[in-house]
Design a protein around this motif. Sequence first.
Motif, PDB file in Angstrom:
ATOM      1  N   ARG A  20     -37.035  28.754  44.424  1.00  0.00           N
ATOM      2  CA  ARG A  20     -36.605  28.185  45.270  1.00  0.00           C
ATOM      3  C   ARG A  20     -35.454  28.437  45.946  1.00  0.00           C
ATOM      4  O   ARG A  20     -34.873  29.364  46.053  1.00  0.00           O
ATOM      5  N   LYS A  21     -35.114  27.817  46.673  1.00  0.00           N
ATOM      6  CA  LYS A  21     -33.722  28.328  47.287  1.00  0.00           C
ATOM      7  C   LYS A  21     -32.220  28.390  46.519  1.00  0.00           C
ATOM      8  O   LYS A  21     -32.485  27.788  45.265  1.00  0.00           O
ATOM      9  N   PRO A  22     -31.432  29.410  46.772  1.00  0.00           N
ATOM     10  CA  PRO A  22     -30.443  28.974  45.425  1.00  0.00           C
ATOM     11  C   PRO A  22     -29.924  28.454  45.787  1.00  0.00           C
ATOM     12  O   PRO A  22     -29.812  27.700  47.135  1.00  0.00           O
ATOM     13  N   THR A  23     -28.596  28.005  44.682  1.00  0.00           N
ATOM     14  CA  THR A  23     -27.791  26.853  44.691  1.00  0.00           C
ATOM     15  C   THR A  23     -26.441  26.801  44.244  1.00  0.00           C
ATOM     16  O   THR A  23     -26.501  27.937  43.341  1.00  0.00           O
ATOM     17  N   VAL A  24     -25.649  26.424  44.489  1.00  0.00           N
ATOM     18  CA  VAL A  24     -24.149  26.801  44.316  1.00  0.00           C
ATOM     19  C   VAL A  24     -24.186  25.750  43.212  1.00  0.00           C
ATOM     20  O   VAL A  24     -23.608  24.294  43.587  1.00  0.00           O
ATOM     21  N   GLN A  25     -23.875  25.684  41.906  1.00  0.00           N
ATOM     22  CA  GLN A  25     -23.413  24.449  40.843  1.00  0.00           C
ATOM     23  C   GLN A  25     -22.100  24.519  40.833  1.00  0.00           C
ATOM     24  O   GLN A  25     -21.098  25.502  40.452  1.00  0.00           O
ATOM     25  N   THR A  26     -21.423  23.568  40.922  1.00  0.00           N
ATOM     26  CA  THR A  26     -20.254  23.050  41.127  1.00  0.00           C
ATOM     27  C   THR A  26     -19.455  21.667  39.973  1.00  0.00           C
ATOM     28  O   THR A  26     -20.000  21.208  39.296  1.00  0.00           O
ATOM     29  N   PHE A  41     -24.958  22.319  45.761  1.00  0.00           N
ATOM     30  CA  PHE A  41     -24.860  22.542  47.172  1.00  0.00           C
ATOM     31  C   PHE A  41     -25.888  23.579  47.222  1.00  0.00           C
ATOM     32  O   PHE A  41     -26.240  24.931  46.535  1.00  0.00           O
ATOM     33  N   GLN A  42     -26.622  23.536  48.764  1.00  0.00           N
ATOM     34  CA  GLN A  42     -27.812  24.459  48.802  1.00  0.00           C
ATOM     35  C   GLN A  42     -26.409  25.835  49.585  1.00  0.00           C
ATOM     36  O   GLN A  42     -25.126  25.386  49.221  1.00  0.00           O
ATOM     37  N   GLY A  43     -26.849  27.269  50.237  1.00  0.00           N
ATOM     38  CA  GLY A  43     -25.870  27.896  50.316  1.00  0.00           C
ATOM     39  C   GLY A  43     -25.617  27.324  51.991  1.00  0.00           C
ATOM     40  O   GLY A  43     -24.227  28.301  51.790  1.00  0.00           O
ATOM     41  N   SER A  44     -25.706  26.297  52.398  1.00  0.00           N
ATOM     42  CA  SER A  44     -25.600  26.791  53.953  1.00  0.00           C
ATOM     43  C   SER A  44     -25.142  25.521  54.383  1.00  0.00           C
ATOM     44  O   SER A  44     -24.185  25.427  55.296  1.00  0.00           O
ATOM     45  N   ASP A  45     -24.392  24.884  53.119  1.00  0.00           N
ATOM     46  CA  ASP A  45     -23.676  23.645  53.388  1.00  0.00           C
ATOM     47  C   ASP A  45     -22.204  24.323  53.447  1.00  0.00           C
ATOM     48  O   ASP A  45     -21.268  24.961  53.062  1.00  0.00           O
ATOM     49  N   ALA A  46     -21.012  23.462  53.538  1.00  0.00           N
ATOM     50  CA  ALA A  46     -19.787  24.638  54.074  1.00  0.00           C
ATOM     51  C   ALA A  46     -19.160  22.659  54.903  1.00  0.00           C
ATOM     52  O   ALA A  46     -19.655  21.224  54.688  1.00  0.00           O
ATOM     53  N   PHE A  47     -17.476  22.830  54.219  1.00  0.00           N
ATOM     54  CA  PHE A  47     -16.863  21.464  53.897  1.00  0.00           C
ATOM     55  C   PHE A  47     -15.712  22.079  54.350  1.00  0.00           C
ATOM     56  O   PHE A  47     -15.124  22.921  54.258  1.00  0.00           O
ATOM     57  N   PRO A  48     -14.404  21.512  55.305  1.00  0.00           N
ATOM     58  CA  PRO A  48     -13.296  21.672  55.710  1.00  0.00           C
ATOM     59  C   PRO A  48     -12.603  21.653  54.927  1.00  0.00           C
ATOM     60  O   PRO A  48     -12.757  21.166  53.597  1.00  0.00           O
ATOM     61  N   GLU A  49     -11.359  22.262  54.997  1.00  0.00           N
ATOM     62  CA  GLU A  49     -10.915  22.597  53.739  1.00  0.00           C
ATOM     63  C   GLU A  49      -9.708  21.838  53.259  1.00  0.00           C
ATOM     64  O   GLU A  49      -9.293  21.043  55.013  1.00  0.00           O
ATOM     65  N   ALA A  50      -9.112  21.215  52.784  1.00  0.00           N
ATOM     66  CA  ALA A  50      -7.649  20.213  52.728  1.00  0.00           C
ATOM     67  C   ALA A  50      -6.635  20.114  53.489  1.00  0.00           C
ATOM     68  O   ALA A  50      -6.314  21.453  52.534  1.00  0.00           O
ATOM     69  N   GLU A  51      -6.182  19.732  53.908  1.00  0.00           N
ATOM     70  CA  GLU A  51      -4.686  19.587  54.520  1.00  0.00           C
ATOM     71  C   GLU A  51      -3.779  19.486  53.585  1.00  0.00           C
ATOM     72  O   GLU A  51      -3.752  18.196  53.109  1.00  0.00           O
ATOM     73  N   ILE A  52      -3.288  19.901  52.133  1.00  0.00           N
ATOM     74  CA  ILE A  52      -2.353  19.557  51.402  1.00  0.00           C
ATOM     75  C   ILE A  52      -0.500  20.046  51.611  1.00  0.00           C
ATOM     76  O   ILE A  52      -0.859  21.161  51.122  1.00  0.00           O
ATOM     77  N   GLU A  53       0.700  19.451  51.849  1.00  0.00           N
ATOM     78  CA  GLU A  53       1.588  19.455  52.254  1.00  0.00           C
ATOM     79  C   GLU A  53       2.254  19.881  50.206  1.00  0.00           C
ATOM     80  O   GLU A  53       2.376  18.640  49.865  1.00  0.00           O
TER      81      GLU A  53
END
Length: 176
Positions: A20-26, A41-53
């Motif tokens: 199976r494809k490797p996964t990341v459990q969070t 998530f799959q290893g290829s999933d990507a998310f933008p970083e949140a802009e927190i002030e």
Amino acid sequence: MMDGEPYLVLEYTFLRMQQRKPTVQTKLKNLITGKIVAKSFQGSDAFPEAEIERQPITFLYTNKGEYWFCEKGNPKNRFSIKEETIANQASYLKPNTEVVAYKFGEKIINIELPVKIDYKVVEAPPSYKGDTATGGSKTVKLENGLMMQVPMFINEGDVIRVNTSTGEYVERAEKK
């Protein structure tokens, strides 16, 4: 950023199973609602970083479930934060306490208290002499209404230092 909201990664585990494809459990915490969710998530999933002030603000007073703050150095610019937003941190607030606000967009999503805050003891039962070899303690009432376990030598009128992250007595700041 996921589904238009900021999340904080609390835990993650890289999992590789046979054929199976490797996964990341969070384990993720939603920074707006405070809910904790488990996602894979799959290893290829990507998310933008949140802009927190981060912005320093000063606590002024509380009124009917709303906590009123102002910008540091600008008392004219006042705003309120609902009790649900700051949750269990509300009990440690006292007037003129400087805190750090976390802003996502233009909305304040959380506050961060100083690690230690000083409070005056308004009610304390009298201390008694005797079996204190185990370091006896008593319950006192602080100026903000919080009840706390403290050592026997603390008296009414003393100022004590409290750790806001653990909610425990740290030391006596000044004696009456």
